[in-house]
Design a protein around this motif. Structure first.
Motif, PDB file in Angstrom:
ATOM      1  N   PHE A   1       0.745  -1.226  -0.023  1.00 53.89           N
ATOM      2  CA  PHE A   1      -0.101   0.034  -0.164  1.00 53.89           C
ATOM      3  C   PHE A   1       0.909   0.971   0.092  1.00 53.89           C
ATOM      4  O   PHE A   1       1.521   1.817   1.174  1.00 53.89           O
ATOM      5  CB  PHE A   1      -0.906  -0.039   1.149  1.00 53.89           C
ATOM      6  CG  PHE A   1      -1.960   1.169   1.199  1.00 53.89           C
ATOM      7  CD1 PHE A   1      -2.383   1.489  -0.007  1.00 53.89           C
ATOM      8  CD2 PHE A   1      -2.430   1.588   2.464  1.00 53.89           C
ATOM      9  CE1 PHE A   1      -3.554   2.421   0.072  1.00 53.89           C
ATOM     10  CE2 PHE A   1      -3.330   2.400   2.446  1.00 53.89           C
ATOM     11  CZ  PHE A   1      -4.010   3.049   1.557  1.00 53.89           C
ATOM     12  N   HIS A   2       1.058   1.941  -1.157  1.00 51.93           N
ATOM     13  CA  HIS A   2       2.261   2.948  -1.288  1.00 51.93           C
ATOM     14  C   HIS A   2       1.838   4.201  -0.986  1.00 51.93           C
ATOM     15  O   HIS A   2       1.705   5.276  -1.917  1.00 51.93           O
ATOM     16  CB  HIS A   2       2.906   2.593  -2.770  1.00 51.93           C
ATOM     17  CG  HIS A   2       3.540   1.201  -2.964  1.00 51.93           C
ATOM     18  ND1 HIS A   2       4.441   0.744  -2.187  1.00 51.93           N
ATOM     19  CD2 HIS A   2       2.980   0.328  -4.031  1.00 51.93           C
ATOM     20  CE1 HIS A   2       4.707  -0.581  -2.718  1.00 51.93           C
ATOM     21  NE2 HIS A   2       3.931  -0.909  -3.927  1.00 51.93           N
ATOM     22  N   VAL A   3       1.353   4.356   0.172  1.00 53.65           N
ATOM     23  CA  VAL A   3       1.189   5.701   0.759  1.00 53.65           C
ATOM     24  C   VAL A   3       1.953   5.899   1.954  1.00 53.65           C
ATOM     25  O   VAL A   3       2.967   5.092   2.354  1.00 53.65           O
ATOM     26  CB  VAL A   3      -0.259   5.933   1.303  1.00 53.65           C
ATOM     27  CG1 VAL A   3      -1.290   5.625   0.298  1.00 53.65           C
ATOM     28  CG2 VAL A   3      -0.682   4.808   2.487  1.00 53.65           C
ATOM     29  N   CYS A   4       2.009   7.204   2.332  1.00 53.95           N
ATOM     30  CA  CYS A   4       2.947   7.283   3.800  1.00 53.95           C
ATOM     31  C   CYS A   4       2.401   6.618   4.724  1.00 53.95           C
ATOM     32  O   CYS A   4       1.218   6.022   5.054  1.00 53.95           O
ATOM     33  CB  CYS A   4       2.738   8.984   4.063  1.00 53.95           C
ATOM     34  SG  CYS A   4       3.278  10.176   3.027  1.00 53.95           S
ATOM     35  N   LYS A   5       3.296   5.969   5.596  1.00 53.61           N
ATOM     36  CA  LYS A   5       3.142   5.181   6.873  1.00 53.61           C
ATOM     37  C   LYS A   5       4.005   5.650   8.134  1.00 53.61           C
ATOM     38  O   LYS A   5       5.161   5.889   7.954  1.00 53.61           O
ATOM     39  CB  LYS A   5       3.596   3.752   6.378  1.00 53.61           C
ATOM     40  CG  LYS A   5       2.908   3.265   5.140  1.00 53.61           C
ATOM     41  CD  LYS A   5       3.820   1.919   4.589  1.00 53.61           C
ATOM     42  CE  LYS A   5       3.148   1.582   3.225  1.00 53.61           C
ATOM     43  NZ  LYS A   5       3.995   0.502   2.594  1.00 53.61           N
ATOM     44  N   GLY A   6       3.119   5.506   9.092  1.00 55.40           N
ATOM     45  CA  GLY A   6       3.672   5.901  10.336  1.00 55.40           C
ATOM     46  C   GLY A   6       2.408   6.462  11.257  1.00 55.40           C
ATOM     47  O   GLY A   6       1.220   6.259  11.201  1.00 55.40           O
ATOM     48  N   PRO A   7       2.780   7.194  12.593  1.00 53.25           N
ATOM     49  CA  PRO A   7       1.736   7.463  13.372  1.00 53.25           C
ATOM     50  C   PRO A   7       1.063   8.645  13.027  1.00 53.25           C
ATOM     51  O   PRO A   7       1.455   9.427  12.170  1.00 53.25           O
ATOM     52  CB  PRO A   7       2.557   7.643  14.752  1.00 53.25           C
ATOM     53  CG  PRO A   7       4.175   7.978  14.215  1.00 53.25           C
ATOM     54  CD  PRO A   7       4.152   7.368  12.948  1.00 53.25           C
ATOM     55  N   SER A   8       0.148   9.090  13.932  1.00 56.75           N
ATOM     56  CA  SER A   8      -0.546  10.223  13.874  1.00 56.75           C
ATOM     57  C   SER A   8      -1.993  10.130  12.609  1.00 56.75           C
ATOM     58  O   SER A   8      -1.738   9.202  11.846  1.00 56.75           O
ATOM     59  CB  SER A   8       0.157  11.517  13.764  1.00 56.75           C
ATOM     60  OG  SER A   8      -0.691  12.842  13.834  1.00 56.75           O
TER      61      SER A   8
ATOM     62  N   ILE B   1      -2.100   8.443   5.662  1.00 56.81           N
ATOM     63  CA  ILE B   1      -1.139   7.662   6.408  1.00 56.81           C
ATOM     64  C   ILE B   1      -1.601   6.278   7.154  1.00 56.81           C
ATOM     65  O   ILE B   1      -2.721   6.324   7.632  1.00 56.81           O
ATOM     66  CB  ILE B   1      -0.525   8.424   7.660  1.00 56.81           C
ATOM     67  CG1 ILE B   1      -0.164   9.966   7.308  1.00 56.81           C
ATOM     68  CG2 ILE B   1       0.498   7.713   8.519  1.00 56.81           C
ATOM     69  CD1 ILE B   1       0.141  10.773   8.407  1.00 56.81           C
ATOM     70  N   ALA B   2      -0.960   5.152   6.796  1.00 58.77           N
ATOM     71  CA  ALA B   2      -1.353   3.871   7.289  1.00 58.77           C
ATOM     72  C   ALA B   2      -0.404   3.480   8.383  1.00 58.77           C
ATOM     73  O   ALA B   2       0.639   3.804   8.187  1.00 58.77           O
ATOM     74  CB  ALA B   2      -1.511   2.898   6.275  1.00 58.77           C
ATOM     75  N   GLN B   3      -1.146   2.460   9.148  1.00 56.98           N
ATOM     76  CA  GLN B   3      -0.241   2.272  10.383  1.00 56.98           C
ATOM     77  C   GLN B   3      -0.933   0.860  10.660  1.00 56.98           C
ATOM     78  O   GLN B   3      -2.304   0.902  11.309  1.00 56.98           O
ATOM     79  CB  GLN B   3      -0.404   3.281  11.508  1.00 56.98           C
ATOM     80  CG  GLN B   3       0.465   2.891  12.917  1.00 56.98           C
ATOM     81  CD  GLN B   3      -0.065   4.007  14.047  1.00 56.98           C
ATOM     82  OE1 GLN B   3      -1.045   4.339  13.981  1.00 56.98           O
ATOM     83  NE2 GLN B   3       0.946   3.847  14.982  1.00 56.98           N
ATOM     84  N   PRO B   4      -0.196  -0.208  10.979  1.00 57.72           N
ATOM     85  CA  PRO B   4      -0.537  -1.398  11.550  1.00 57.72           C
ATOM     86  C   PRO B   4      -0.516  -1.020  13.281  1.00 57.72           C
ATOM     87  O   PRO B   4       0.533  -1.412  14.013  1.00 57.72           O
ATOM     88  CB  PRO B   4       0.341  -2.443  11.211  1.00 57.72           C
ATOM     89  CG  PRO B   4       1.644  -1.625  11.050  1.00 57.72           C
ATOM     90  CD  PRO B   4       1.355  -0.232  10.578  1.00 57.72           C
ATOM     91  N   TYR B   5      -1.715  -0.686  13.863  1.00 53.85           N
ATOM     92  CA  TYR B   5      -1.926  -0.101  15.152  1.00 53.85           C
ATOM     93  C   TYR B   5      -1.037  -0.792  16.068  1.00 53.85           C
ATOM     94  O   TYR B   5      -0.393  -0.307  16.951  1.00 53.85           O
ATOM     95  CB  TYR B   5      -3.098   0.154  15.385  1.00 53.85           C
ATOM     96  CG  TYR B   5      -3.351   1.109  16.705  1.00 53.85           C
ATOM     97  CD1 TYR B   5      -3.504   2.391  16.504  1.00 53.85           C
ATOM     98  CD2 TYR B   5      -3.656   0.392  17.891  1.00 53.85           C
ATOM     99  CE1 TYR B   5      -3.804   3.338  17.614  1.00 53.85           C
ATOM    100  CE2 TYR B   5      -3.817   1.314  19.072  1.00 53.85           C
ATOM    101  CZ  TYR B   5      -3.615   2.646  18.882  1.00 53.85           C
ATOM    102  OH  TYR B   5      -3.986   3.633  20.191  1.00 53.85           O
TER     103      TYR B   5
END
Length: 557
Positions: free
Chosen positions: A487-494, A501-505
């Motif tokens: 999934f080629h988007v930004c990835k991180g917290p917030s 922004i995606a995140q495996p919480y």
């Protein structure tokens, strides 16, 4: 706008000097950050400011450390813009239970005074004095924990200003900060009044029709803080000092808040799902406490919860609060001022202004709003006004004011995009060949009616929605990993920024507490998606391609 190429590992998200997130490209990167792996931490040039110190903050700490007296030259430093917070940091480290027992004498307190170049206006001089906590290296984990749990540290813009403009630094030891509880303030910048007025206007813009209001929120009912976590910390401290006792956390799955409450008080009773059954349990707890001659400090809720987007039955919460004399605190960050109105239930409304209110991922800020219709309003106003110190740095406030001017139009875009994506994902859940087990979003949640009761009425210029955050649960970790890595988007917290922004919480936030997370309904296979302002069809295309890879990988297993 189109989706831009995501940054590389460790770079800022978004690509701005004071960004509050960081790119973590793969599932493995998220796991490593959750574990605190040194190899991963060394690769980061940025991070969420409560967890990873901004480079400007690091540089300022080094500057101060070089000026310490010889007996503390090997110690570490943290800086606060409020003396009482620095005292609280010291107390936290001395009283914490754990491997390293620290004595009062092992932690020193300093004041750090920066003299600016001549000609800077009075507002810049607001940050001349800092309060330093100087501690031995073995206490670094404790110090970092306080910084993370309270969100009360100095901001990157404060640090940057001092590094850029200071001509002289004087740092000297002191014994206590009780006589200098508030930062040096020379003048008052009008930006704070603008922000308070804007927030008051938003929260009273279209009240829900569930209950009449005799009094409206005014600017004086709004208190600004340097982060959303700082607003939670200070409100909890206020309630603890006033009422004592434990709190109930209802459908509020933000694990840091739970840790903070357990650290700074008798603890909390956690009801993870906010179901009617759990409300029954809460009522039994309140009845038992009443019979024992005790009372509960407060009930904390989110509207909706993070990351499963559930909404408790606020009507029943209000009834219980009135019957058993309990303060209700509601965090509306995810629903936001634009979409939900919680003043019919909340005595205090908390919000992380870092998220959609700011909208560009480059300011850390928070707020607490006192409800003038609350029976506790006189006491809360008296106590908070007497203890409050505005530690939201003026440059952060100015950027926040500029960014929040188009809040409603951005909120409409986030609502539309997230609902569009969820509507396309819902059929995927019913496909037996799909790796997706469930999608969490207020529009498709079992608690949908509860959320609807808190939604604001529509107006010609804005139709409330469900927010810009949703969560996908996958069948297993391999499928979730394949989706996330492709999934080629930004990835991180917030969340709440202008970029998706995606995140495996669980993998990042609760990596060391997976058993706790599992018991409370948080599967390690969830991926939280915070939409940005990019074209919704392009985001969908990226998402479906990643799902296709995950599905193909599942078939090959």
């Amino acid at each position: 706008m189109a989706i831009s190429n995501p940054p590389t590992l460790g770079e800022r998200v978004p690509n701005r000097p004071h960004a509050v997130s960081v790119q973590l490209e793969t599932w493995r990167d998220m796991v490593d950050l959750g574990l605190g792996a040194s190899s991963l931490l060394e690769a980061l040039n940025n991070g969420y400011p409560r967890s990873i110190l901004h480079n400007s903050v690091k540089a300022l700490l080094i500057c101060c450390k070089e000026k310490l007296h010889n007996e503390h030259i090997d110690h570490s430093v943290l800086l606060f813009s409020n003396g009482m917070t620095a005292m609280a940091c010291k107390d936290y480290m001395v009283t914490a239970k754990g491997q390293h027992r620290l004595t009062e004498g092992s932690i020193a307190l300093y004041t750090a005074e920066f003299s600016s170049h001549p000609g800077y206006n009075c507002y810049d001089r607001e940050i001349q004095v800092f309060y330093a906590v100087v501690y031995p290296q073995e206490a670094s984990v404790l110090a970092a924990s306080f910084w993370r749990l309270t969100g009360t540290g100095i901001s990157s813009r404060q640090a940057e200003h001092c590094l850029r403009n200071q001509t002289n630094l004087k740092i000297q030891p002191t014994t206590e900060y009780t006589t200098i509880a508030k930062p040096l303030v020379v003048g008052h910048h009008p930006v704070y009044d603008i922000l308070r007025s804007r927030i008051a206007g938003l929260i009273e813009r279209t009240p829900s029709k569930s209950s009449p209001r005799h009094n409206t929120v005014t600017d004086s009912d709004i208190f600004l803080y340097q982060s959303g976590m700082a607003s939670i910390y200070h409100i909890h401290q206020l309630l603890l000092q006033w009422r004592g006792g434990e709190s109930a956390i209802l459908g509020f799955t933000y694990e840091l808040t739970i840790k903070m409450m357990e650290t700074y008080g008798p603890g909390s009773r956690f009801y993870a799902f906010g179901t009617e059954s759990e409300l029954d349990q809460l009522e039994s707890q309140l009845e038992d406490m009443t019979q024992q001659g005790r009372r509960m400090q407060a009930i904390w809720c989110e509207c909706p919860s993070n990351p499963l987007l559930r909404t408790v039955n606020f009507r029943r919460v209000r009834q219980l609060a009135q019957k058993y004399d309990v303060v209700v605190v509601v965090d509306e960050t995810i629903g936001s001022f634009a979409n939900v109105d919680v003043l019919d239930v909340a005595d205090i409304v908390i919000s992380s202004l870092t998220k959609s209110f700011n909208g560009y991922g480059d300011v850390l800020a928070g707020s607490a709003i006192l409800n003038p219709n609350s029976p506790y309003y006189p006491e809360l106003t008296k106590r908070l006004s007497s203890s409050y110190s505005n530690n939201l740095y003026v440059s952060d406030a100015m950027q926040l004011e500029v960014n929040s001017r188009n809040f409603l139009s951005r909120a409409a875009r986030l609502n539309d995009t997230a609902l569009y994506l969820v509507n396309h994902l819902t059929p995927v859940v019913d496909d037996p060949t799909s790796p997706v087990c469930e999608v969490y979003y207020p529009s498709v949640c079992w608690s949908r009616d509860n959320y609807h009761r808190q939604m604001r009425p529509a107006t010609p210029d804005f139709t409330p929605g469900y927010g810009g955050l949703f969560t996908i649960r996958f069948e297993d970790v391999p499928a979730a990993t394949l989706f996330f890595d492709n999934f080629h988007v930004c990835k991180g917290p917030s969340f709440g920024a202008d970029v998706t922004i995606a995140q495996p919480y669980v993998q990042m936030v609760l990596q060391k507490e997976k058993d706790w997370a599992e018991r409370n309904g948080l599967k390690e296979t969830i991926v939280r998606v915070a939409v940005g302002l990019e074209d919704k069809m392009e985001i969908l295309d990226y998402m479906m391609k990643a799902l296709a890879v995950a599905g193909k990988g599942r078939k090959m297993m």
